[in-house]
Design a protein around this motif. Structure first.
Motif, PDB file in Angstrom:
ATOM      1  N   SER A  27      34.936  67.318  82.122  1.00 19.02           N
ATOM      2  CA  SER A  27      35.908  67.183  82.947  1.00 19.02           C
ATOM      3  C   SER A  27      36.470  68.529  83.294  1.00 19.02           C
ATOM      4  CB  SER A  27      37.115  66.132  82.454  1.00 19.02           C
ATOM      5  OG  SER A  27      38.206  66.459  83.089  1.00 19.02           O
ATOM      6  N   CYS A  28      36.581  68.828  84.470  1.00 20.55           N
ATOM      7  CA  CYS A  28      36.892  70.168  84.839  1.00 20.55           C
ATOM      8  C   CYS A  28      38.467  70.467  84.285  1.00 20.55           C
ATOM      9  CB  CYS A  28      37.064  70.572  86.284  1.00 20.55           C
ATOM     10  SG  CYS A  28      38.032  69.418  87.172  1.00 20.55           S
ATOM     11  N   ARG A  29      39.366  69.545  84.286  1.00 26.28           N
ATOM     12  CA  ARG A  29      40.670  69.601  83.780  1.00 26.28           C
ATOM     13  C   ARG A  29      40.572  69.812  82.241  1.00 26.28           C
ATOM     14  NH1 ARG A  29      41.048  65.952  87.798  1.00 26.28           N
ATOM     15  NH2 ARG A  29      42.512  66.667  89.384  1.00 26.28           N
ATOM     16  N   ALA A  30      39.688  68.883  81.501  1.00 28.61           N
ATOM     17  CA  ALA A  30      39.633  69.164  79.939  1.00 28.61           C
ATOM     18  C   ALA A  30      38.899  70.448  79.707  1.00 28.61           C
ATOM     19  CB  ALA A  30      38.775  68.019  79.484  1.00 28.61           C
ATOM     20  N   ARG A  31      37.829  70.790  80.508  1.00 31.89           N
ATOM     21  CA  ARG A  31      37.445  72.105  80.216  1.00 31.89           C
ATOM     22  C   ARG A  31      38.424  73.192  80.265  1.00 31.89           C
ATOM     23  NH1 ARG A  31      32.110  75.086  82.852  1.00 31.89           N
ATOM     24  NH2 ARG A  31      31.951  76.716  81.222  1.00 31.89           N
ATOM     25  N   LYS A  32      39.079  73.253  81.323  1.00 35.45           N
ATOM     26  CA  LYS A  32      39.981  74.495  81.534  1.00 35.45           C
ATOM     27  C   LYS A  32      41.289  74.503  80.855  1.00 35.45           C
ATOM     28  CE  LYS A  32      42.174  77.009  85.558  1.00 35.45           C
ATOM     29  NZ  LYS A  32      42.199  76.857  87.180  1.00 35.45           N
ATOM     30  N   TYR A  33      41.808  73.331  80.827  1.00 33.78           N
ATOM     31  CA  TYR A  33      43.187  73.224  80.216  1.00 33.78           C
ATOM     32  C   TYR A  33      43.303  72.476  78.692  1.00 33.78           C
ATOM     33  CZ  TYR A  33      44.521  74.124  84.990  1.00 33.78           C
ATOM     34  OH  TYR A  33      44.560  74.615  86.315  1.00 33.78           O
ATOM     35  N   GLY A  34      42.192  71.962  78.289  1.00 30.10           N
ATOM     36  CA  GLY A  34      42.312  71.111  77.041  1.00 30.10           C
ATOM     37  C   GLY A  34      42.502  72.086  75.954  1.00 30.10           C
ATOM     38  N   VAL A  35      43.457  71.774  75.179  1.00 35.63           N
ATOM     39  CA  VAL A  35      43.867  72.661  73.991  1.00 35.63           C
ATOM     40  C   VAL A  35      43.307  71.918  72.647  1.00 35.63           C
ATOM     41  CG1 VAL A  35      45.873  73.500  72.694  1.00 35.63           C
ATOM     42  CG2 VAL A  35      45.904  73.579  75.314  1.00 35.63           C
ATOM     43  N   ARG A  36      43.744  70.666  72.509  1.00 37.24           N
ATOM     44  CA  ARG A  36      43.495  70.076  71.423  1.00 37.24           C
ATOM     45  C   ARG A  36      43.706  68.279  71.573  1.00 37.24           C
ATOM     46  NH1 ARG A  36      48.655  71.405  71.458  1.00 37.24           N
ATOM     47  NH2 ARG A  36      50.201  69.939  70.952  1.00 37.24           N
ATOM     48  N   LEU A  37      43.100  67.566  70.446  1.00 36.24           N
ATOM     49  CA  LEU A  37      43.283  66.328  70.625  1.00 36.24           C
ATOM     50  C   LEU A  37      44.223  65.967  69.873  1.00 36.24           C
ATOM     51  CD1 LEU A  37      39.621  65.523  69.252  1.00 36.24           C
ATOM     52  CD2 LEU A  37      40.249  65.444  71.771  1.00 36.24           C
ATOM     53  N   LEU A  38      44.714  64.646  70.451  1.00 37.77           N
ATOM     54  CA  LEU A  38      45.937  64.102  69.890  1.00 37.77           C
ATOM     55  C   LEU A  38      45.774  62.782  68.978  1.00 37.77           C
ATOM     56  CD1 LEU A  38      48.514  64.745  72.885  1.00 37.77           C
ATOM     57  CD2 LEU A  38      48.206  66.174  70.658  1.00 37.77           C
ATOM     58  N   PRO A  39      44.821  62.781  67.930  1.00 37.55           N
ATOM     59  CA  PRO A  39      44.634  61.645  67.267  1.00 37.55           C
ATOM     60  C   PRO A  39      45.518  60.659  67.147  1.00 37.55           C
ATOM     61  CG  PRO A  39      43.823  63.624  65.795  1.00 37.55           C
ATOM     62  CD  PRO A  39      44.753  64.072  67.045  1.00 37.55           C
ATOM     63  N   HIS A  40      46.810  60.922  66.790  1.00 39.34           N
ATOM     64  CA  HIS A  40      47.762  59.756  66.552  1.00 39.34           C
ATOM     65  C   HIS A  40      48.034  59.118  67.921  1.00 39.34           C
ATOM     66  CE1 HIS A  40      50.157  63.033  68.495  1.00 39.34           C
ATOM     67  NE2 HIS A  40      50.943  61.974  68.945  1.00 39.34           N
ATOM     68  N   LEU A  41      47.299  59.440  68.867  1.00 41.43           N
ATOM     69  CA  LEU A  41      47.429  58.647  70.027  1.00 41.43           C
ATOM     70  C   LEU A  41      46.183  57.609  70.326  1.00 41.43           C
ATOM     71  CD1 LEU A  41      48.905  61.170  72.670  1.00 41.43           C
ATOM     72  CD2 LEU A  41      50.136  59.460  71.269  1.00 41.43           C
ATOM     73  N   TYR A  42      45.119  57.600  69.288  1.00 42.69           N
ATOM     74  CA  TYR A  42      44.152  56.887  69.599  1.00 42.69           C
ATOM     75  C   TYR A  42      43.359  56.518  68.403  1.00 42.69           C
ATOM     76  CZ  TYR A  42      41.532  61.198  68.954  1.00 42.69           C
ATOM     77  OH  TYR A  42      41.159  62.387  68.251  1.00 42.69           O
ATOM     78  N   ASN A  43      43.631  57.004  67.398  1.00 41.80           N
ATOM     79  CA  ASN A  43      43.048  56.464  65.975  1.00 41.80           C
ATOM     80  C   ASN A  43      43.091  55.018  65.865  1.00 41.80           C
ATOM     81  OD1 ASN A  43      41.787  58.852  65.241  1.00 41.80           O
ATOM     82  ND2 ASN A  43      43.480  59.437  63.955  1.00 41.80           N
ATOM     83  N   ASP A  44      44.148  54.451  66.064  1.00 37.51           N
ATOM     84  CA  ASP A  44      44.283  53.073  65.681  1.00 37.51           C
ATOM     85  C   ASP A  44      43.609  52.233  66.671  1.00 37.51           C
ATOM     86  OD1 ASP A  44      46.030  53.817  67.607  1.00 37.51           O
ATOM     87  OD2 ASP A  44      47.417  52.035  66.980  1.00 37.51           O
ATOM     88  N   LEU A  45      42.956  52.740  67.912  1.00 39.92           N
ATOM     89  CA  LEU A  45      42.279  51.919  68.957  1.00 39.92           C
ATOM     90  C   LEU A  45      40.542  51.934  68.765  1.00 39.92           C
ATOM     91  CD1 LEU A  45      44.188  53.266  71.965  1.00 39.92           C
ATOM     92  CD2 LEU A  45      44.680  51.462  70.562  1.00 39.92           C
ATOM     93  N   ASN A  46      40.294  52.700  67.751  1.00 40.09           N
ATOM     94  CA  ASN A  46      38.867  52.818  67.545  1.00 40.09           C
ATOM     95  C   ASN A  46      38.300  52.027  66.574  1.00 40.09           C
ATOM     96  OD1 ASN A  46      38.231  54.685  69.845  1.00 40.09           O
ATOM     97  ND2 ASN A  46      38.909  56.363  68.556  1.00 40.09           N
ATOM     98  N   PRO A  47      37.098  51.476  66.493  1.00 43.02           N
ATOM     99  CA  PRO A  47      36.218  51.524  67.696  1.00 43.02           C
ATOM    100  C   PRO A  47      36.612  50.311  68.731  1.00 43.02           C
ATOM    101  CG  PRO A  47      35.074  50.412  65.889  1.00 43.02           C
ATOM    102  CD  PRO A  47      36.540  50.943  65.288  1.00 43.02           C
ATOM    103  N   VAL A  48      36.321  50.588  69.937  1.00 46.98           N
ATOM    104  CA  VAL A  48      36.599  49.601  71.063  1.00 46.98           C
ATOM    105  C   VAL A  48      35.299  48.928  71.319  1.00 46.98           C
ATOM    106  CG1 VAL A  48      37.439  49.191  73.265  1.00 46.98           C
ATOM    107  CG2 VAL A  48      38.530  50.878  71.556  1.00 46.98           C
TER     108      VAL A  48
END
Length: 74
Positions: A27-48
Motif C-alpha cells: 500500500s503506498c500509504r503504508a509504505r510512505k507513512y507506516g510507523v508501527r503496528l498497533l497490536p492492541h487493536l487487532y490481537n483479539d481478532l485473529n485468526p479470522v
C-alpha cells in the motif's frame, strides 16, 4: 488519534508490515507513512476464518472510525 490502515493477510502481521515498508505488494500509504503496528487493536481478532475476513475488516475499520481514528482500508 492516529491514522491507521486496516487490512487482511495470511501472513504474520509483522512480516506483512515489513513487506509494505519494503515495497512488496505495498500500500503506498503504508509504505510512505507506516510507523508501527498497533497490536492492541487487532490481537483479539485473529485468526479470522476466510469467509468472514472482508466483513471483519470493514467492521474493525468502522469501529475504529467511530472511536475517532482516521482509517483507510481496501
Amino acid at each position: 488519534m492516529p491514522c491507521v490502515y486496516v487490512g487482511q493477510t495470511s501472513l504474520d502481521p509483522e512480516k506483512r508490515f515489513k513487506q509494505h515498508k519494503n515495497g512488496y505488494k505495498a500500500s503506498c500509504r503504508a509504505r510512505k507513512y507506516g510507523v508501527r503496528l498497533l497490536p492492541h487493536l487487532y490481537n483479539d481478532l485473529n485468526p479470522v476464518p476466510a469467509a468472514e475476513r472482508l466483513e471483519q475488516e470493514e467492521r474493525l475499520a468502522r469501529d475504529l472510525q467511530g472511536k475517532g481514528y482516521a482509517v483507510w482500508w481496501n
